[in-house]
Design a protein around this motif. Sequence first.
Motif, PDB file in Angstrom:
ATOM      1  N   SER A   1       0.767  -1.225  -0.040  1.00  0.00           N
ATOM      2  CA  SER A   1      -0.080  -0.035   0.067  1.00  0.00           C
ATOM      3  C   SER A   1       0.800   1.183   0.125  1.00  0.00           C
ATOM      4  CB  SER A   1      -1.010  -0.119   1.143  1.00  0.00           C
ATOM      5  OG  SER A   1      -1.476   1.326   1.323  1.00  0.00           O
TER       6      SER A   1
ATOM      7  N   VAL B   1       2.663   2.378  -3.546  1.00  0.00           N
ATOM      8  CA  VAL B   1       2.232   2.789  -4.807  1.00  0.00           C
ATOM      9  C   VAL B   1       1.502   4.486  -4.698  1.00  0.00           C
ATOM     10  CG1 VAL B   1       1.751   0.478  -5.587  1.00  0.00           C
ATOM     11  CG2 VAL B   1      -0.086   1.783  -4.097  1.00  0.00           C
ATOM     12  N   GLY B   2       1.630   4.876  -5.636  1.00  0.00           N
ATOM     13  CA  GLY B   2       0.646   5.973  -5.908  1.00  0.00           C
ATOM     14  C   GLY B   2       1.713   7.300  -5.980  1.00  0.00           C
TER      15      GLY B   2
ATOM     16  N   SER C   1       1.760   9.041  -0.223  1.00  0.00           N
ATOM     17  CA  SER C   1       1.294   9.263  -1.390  1.00  0.00           C
ATOM     18  C   SER C   1      -0.165   9.545  -1.114  1.00  0.00           C
ATOM     19  CB  SER C   1       1.120   7.933  -2.203  1.00  0.00           C
ATOM     20  OG  SER C   1       0.178   7.061  -1.732  1.00  0.00           O
TER      21      SER C   1
ATOM     22  N   GLY D   1      -2.887   8.750  -2.892  1.00  0.00           N
ATOM     23  CA  GLY D   1      -3.978   7.596  -2.577  1.00  0.00           C
ATOM     24  C   GLY D   1      -3.963   6.970  -1.207  1.00  0.00           C
ATOM     25  N   HIS D   2      -2.733   6.914  -0.545  1.00  0.00           N
ATOM     26  CA  HIS D   2      -2.781   6.457   0.838  1.00  0.00           C
ATOM     27  C   HIS D   2      -3.389   7.550   1.871  1.00  0.00           C
ATOM     28  CE1 HIS D   2      -0.862   4.701   4.420  1.00  0.00           C
ATOM     29  NE2 HIS D   2      -0.807   3.480   3.941  1.00  0.00           N
TER      30      HIS D   2
ATOM     31  N   HIS E   1      -9.680   5.336 -12.808  1.00  0.00           N
ATOM     32  CA  HIS E   1      -8.653   4.096 -12.879  1.00  0.00           C
ATOM     33  C   HIS E   1      -9.083   2.940 -13.435  1.00  0.00           C
ATOM     34  CE1 HIS E   1      -4.736   3.645 -11.579  1.00  0.00           C
ATOM     35  NE2 HIS E   1      -4.745   2.503 -10.968  1.00  0.00           N
TER      36      HIS E   1
ATOM     37  N   ARG F   1       0.498  -2.968  -9.352  1.00  0.00           N
ATOM     38  CA  ARG F   1       0.391  -1.558  -8.924  1.00  0.00           C
ATOM     39  C   ARG F   1      -0.900  -1.034  -9.111  1.00  0.00           C
ATOM     40  NH1 ARG F   1       5.290   0.529  -7.281  1.00  0.00           N
ATOM     41  NH2 ARG F   1       4.543   2.559  -7.721  1.00  0.00           N
ATOM     42  N   TRP F   2      -1.759  -1.420 -10.216  1.00  0.00           N
ATOM     43  CA  TRP F   2      -2.903  -0.810 -10.706  1.00  0.00           C
ATOM     44  C   TRP F   2      -3.917  -1.063  -9.732  1.00  0.00           C
ATOM     45  CZ3 TRP F   2      -7.196  -3.599 -11.797  1.00  0.00           C
ATOM     46  CH2 TRP F   2      -8.469  -3.050 -12.229  1.00  0.00           C
TER      47      TRP F   2
ATOM     48  N   TYR G   1      -3.432  -2.155  -6.537  1.00  0.00           N
ATOM     49  CA  TYR G   1      -2.965  -1.755  -5.274  1.00  0.00           C
ATOM     50  C   TYR G   1      -3.449  -0.226  -5.024  1.00  0.00           C
ATOM     51  CZ  TYR G   1      -0.061  -6.000  -4.613  1.00  0.00           C
ATOM     52  OH  TYR G   1       0.498  -7.182  -4.824  1.00  0.00           O
ATOM     53  N   SER G   2      -3.040   0.376  -6.160  1.00  0.00           N
ATOM     54  CA  SER G   2      -3.451   1.932  -6.162  1.00  0.00           C
ATOM     55  C   SER G   2      -5.087   2.095  -5.908  1.00  0.00           C
ATOM     56  CB  SER G   2      -3.078   2.561  -7.414  1.00  0.00           C
ATOM     57  OG  SER G   2      -3.297   3.944  -7.464  1.00  0.00           O
TER      58      SER G   2
ATOM     59  N   ASN H   1      -5.882   1.499  -2.262  1.00  0.00           N
ATOM     60  CA  ASN H   1      -5.541   2.591  -1.556  1.00  0.00           C
ATOM     61  C   ASN H   1      -6.611   3.655  -1.346  1.00  0.00           C
ATOM     62  OD1 ASN H   1      -3.246   1.951  -0.705  1.00  0.00           O
ATOM     63  ND2 ASN H   1      -1.864   3.448  -1.823  1.00  0.00           N
TER      64      ASN H   1
END
Length: 116
Positions: free
Chosen positions: A38, A41-42, A50, A52-53, A88, A101-102, A104-105, A108
């Motif tokens: 988590s 990514v972002g 990030s 997103g986080h 997204h 990563r897609w 995971y993003s 988030n």
Amino acid sequence: MSDSSSQPDDLDEVRRDFEDAVNMTPKELREWLDTDESKEVGDSSGGGESTGHASGRRIVEIKETKKADLTDDDVAHMRKVVGYVARHSKQRPEGDVEDTRWRYSLMNWGHDPLKK
């Protein structure tokens, strides 16, 4: 609401869209945000957490807030989440996305594309 500029019907629609977009529970999202995946990514161009986080932490707060206690900033963030998840999701890569990563993003932002 702290401001009467948002119509109640509009708030109901935003909440419905938000609940549709965010398919992870606060517990699931909190546990996800604690993982290394988590945090890796972002966009963290500022060098810290990030976007997103940070959004994921805010989503947990919003999901645990009573409707009557939502602020205009909360509603604006809910709209932002709905837009991000919609955009997204359309960029889904080919093949198995479980460890991407897609995915995971999106997670988030409270959306697990593999969750039914």
